[in-house]
Design an enzyme around this catalytic site. Structure first.
Site, PDB file in Angstrom:
ATOM      1  N   ASP A   1      34.355 -22.966  11.331  1.00 40.91           N
ATOM      2  CA  ASP A   1      35.500 -22.671  10.271  1.00 40.91           C
ATOM      3  C   ASP A   1      36.295 -24.050  10.302  1.00 40.91           C
ATOM      4  O   ASP A   1      37.349 -23.830  10.709  1.00 40.91           O
ATOM      5  CB  ASP A   1      35.926 -21.336  10.378  1.00 40.91           C
ATOM      6  CG  ASP A   1      35.036 -20.272  10.417  1.00 40.91           C
ATOM      7  OD1 ASP A   1      34.655 -19.826   9.387  1.00 40.91           O
ATOM      8  OD2 ASP A   1      34.618 -19.866  11.517  1.00 40.91           O
TER       9      ASP A   1
ATOM     10  N   GLY B   1      35.211  -9.683  15.209  1.00 39.67           N
ATOM     11  CA  GLY B   1      34.012  -8.952  15.778  1.00 39.67           C
ATOM     12  C   GLY B   1      32.754  -9.132  15.368  1.00 39.67           C
ATOM     13  O   GLY B   1      32.338 -10.184  14.667  1.00 39.67           O
TER      14      GLY B   1
ATOM     15  N   HIS C   1      30.631 -16.743  19.018  1.00 39.87           N
ATOM     16  CA  HIS C   1      32.159 -16.319  19.864  1.00 39.87           C
ATOM     17  C   HIS C   1      31.999 -16.559  21.478  1.00 39.87           C
ATOM     18  O   HIS C   1      32.872 -16.864  22.294  1.00 39.87           O
ATOM     19  CB  HIS C   1      32.315 -14.900  19.742  1.00 39.87           C
ATOM     20  CG  HIS C   1      32.453 -14.292  18.090  1.00 39.87           C
ATOM     21  ND1 HIS C   1      31.304 -13.509  17.473  1.00 39.87           N
ATOM     22  CD2 HIS C   1      33.291 -14.783  17.274  1.00 39.87           C
ATOM     23  CE1 HIS C   1      31.981 -13.726  16.400  1.00 39.87           C
ATOM     24  NE2 HIS C   1      33.003 -14.361  15.961  1.00 39.87           N
TER      25      HIS C   1
HETATM   26  P1  AMP Z   1      34.918 -15.004  13.146  1.00 37.70           P
HETATM   27  O1  AMP Z   1      34.823 -13.907  13.792  1.00 37.70           O
HETATM   28  O2  AMP Z   1      33.829 -15.115  12.184  1.00 37.70           O
HETATM   29  O3  AMP Z   1      36.329 -14.832  12.387  1.00 37.70           O
HETATM   30  O4  AMP Z   1      35.105 -16.246  14.033  1.00 37.70           O
HETATM   31  C1  AMP Z   1      35.997 -16.073  15.037  1.00 37.70           C
HETATM   32  C2  AMP Z   1      35.889 -17.598  15.907  1.00 37.70           C
HETATM   33  O5  AMP Z   1      34.641 -17.557  16.350  1.00 37.70           O
HETATM   34  C3  AMP Z   1      36.615 -18.435  14.952  1.00 37.70           C
HETATM   35  O6  AMP Z   1      37.111 -19.582  15.613  1.00 37.70           O
HETATM   36  C4  AMP Z   1      35.053 -19.037  14.439  1.00 37.70           C
HETATM   37  O7  AMP Z   1      35.266 -20.654  13.938  1.00 37.70           O
HETATM   38  C5  AMP Z   1      34.261 -19.092  15.605  1.00 37.70           C
HETATM   39  N1  AMP Z   1      32.945 -18.994  15.210  1.00 37.70           N
HETATM   40  C6  AMP Z   1      32.147 -18.301  14.364  1.00 37.70           C
HETATM   41  N2  AMP Z   1      30.855 -18.667  14.615  1.00 37.70           N
HETATM   42  C7  AMP Z   1      30.923 -19.564  15.286  1.00 37.70           C
HETATM   43  C8  AMP Z   1      29.692 -20.580  15.594  1.00 37.70           C
HETATM   44  N3  AMP Z   1      28.474 -20.177  15.075  1.00 37.70           N
HETATM   45  N4  AMP Z   1      29.847 -21.421  16.519  1.00 37.70           N
HETATM   46  C9  AMP Z   1      31.093 -21.692  17.035  1.00 37.70           C
HETATM   47  N5  AMP Z   1      32.218 -20.924  16.852  1.00 37.70           N
HETATM   48  C10 AMP Z   1      32.069 -19.850  15.837  1.00 37.70           C
END
Ligand code: AMP
Length: 271
Positions: free
Chosen positions: A141, A22, A28
């Protein structure tokens, strides 16, 4: 969620699941757009997964804004916004876990020992509920991508893994929900990490192949910042996360985790 997924599947759509914590941002959004561009029905899950936070980490203060997240998903044309309750995902006597013991071990696995076990356990449950054709993840990630890829292959889960490049702010800072914690000064210091990664890439493009030299140069750039503390910086194989002495373009990745004061961030760059 199962009923919505079944309905979408019955209408002949392919389903793409995008698991998130979130506080949705441009990173995202890029995943939602990628999934839509593939023609998939898009399911965005928003769940601050307690299993992936260590005891001294920021679970309690992690940013939460379900209403804004739901509005963003609607605006971006996601088909389902799935925000399960914690008690529904992990009720009191939940006692099962999924672990991967190789790719999970180095890098973030050292300083955040419960991270990948928490992610895998949560995501396997999400995958079982949604049963998507594709799982969409960000290269921001990179170790998470590698761990999930390995675990799903080991367990023969029939899910296509789709990845998207890291989205950055105009100044180069990799976008993360945790960037909201940064003061302008801290943010300025965090930018040195992107500069260090860019310098590493430049060196490799110019023909340098010694991982030590590239790491030393990047470390030097970050060392100029008073608030930065490097947790790890390494040149690793993109699939196995094992260290590489020689950079192999297209195979190697430089990964870094660091503190800016008390805020822990990560970044990486394919070499
Ligand atoms: P998170 O909410 O941080 O767990 O991220 C959810 C998904 O979004 C994961 O697959 C992350 O790798 C991706 N994500 C988060 N930040 C970025 C970004 N700056 N660029 C691309 N994908 C992202």
């Amino acid at each position: 969620m199962r009923a919505s997924a079944a309905e979408l599947r019955a209408s002949g759509r392919r389903l793409a699941l995008i698991p998130t914590l979130g506080a949705l941002h441009a990173g995202h959004v890029s995943l939602i757009r990628l999934a839509r561009a593939r023609g998939d029905a898009v399911i965005v899950s928003v769940f601050v997964n307690p299993l992936q936070f260590g005891a001294n980490e920021d679970f309690a203060k992690y940013p939460r804004n379900a209403a804004a997240d739901a509005a963003l998903c609607e605006r971006e044309g996601a088909d389902v916004f799935f925000a399960p309750a914690t008690e529904e995902m992990f009720p009191k006597h939940f006692s099962t876990a999924v672990t991967e013991d190789r790719v999970s071990k180095p890098l973030c696995g050292v300083s955040r020992p419960v991270l990948f076990k928490g992610v895998l356990t949560c995501w396997l449950k999400l995958l079982n509920v949604v049963q998507p054709h594709a799982l969409v993840m960000g290269e921001k990630d990179f170790q998470q991508v590698a761990v999930v890829r390995k675990a799903l292959a080991d367990l023969a889960l029939p899910v296509e893994i789709v990845t998207a490049p890291t989205v950055r702010d105009a100044d180069g800072l990799a976008i993360s929900a945790r960037n909201a914690y940064l003061t302008p000064n801290q943010r300025d210091e965090a930018l040195a990490v992107h500069q260090a990664l860019m310098r590493a890439r430049e060196m490799v493009d110019a023909g340098v192949r010694s991982a030590d030299r590239v790491v030393a140069e990047a470390t030097h750039i970050m060392a100029a910042k008073r608030r930065l503390r490097v947790i790890y910086i390494a040149v690793v194989n993109r699939e196995t996360m094992e260290p590489m002495r020689e950079v192999v373009p297209g195979v190697s990745l430089m990964a870094v985790a660091f503190w800016v004061d008390e805020i822990r961030l990560t970044d990486n760059i394919p070499l």
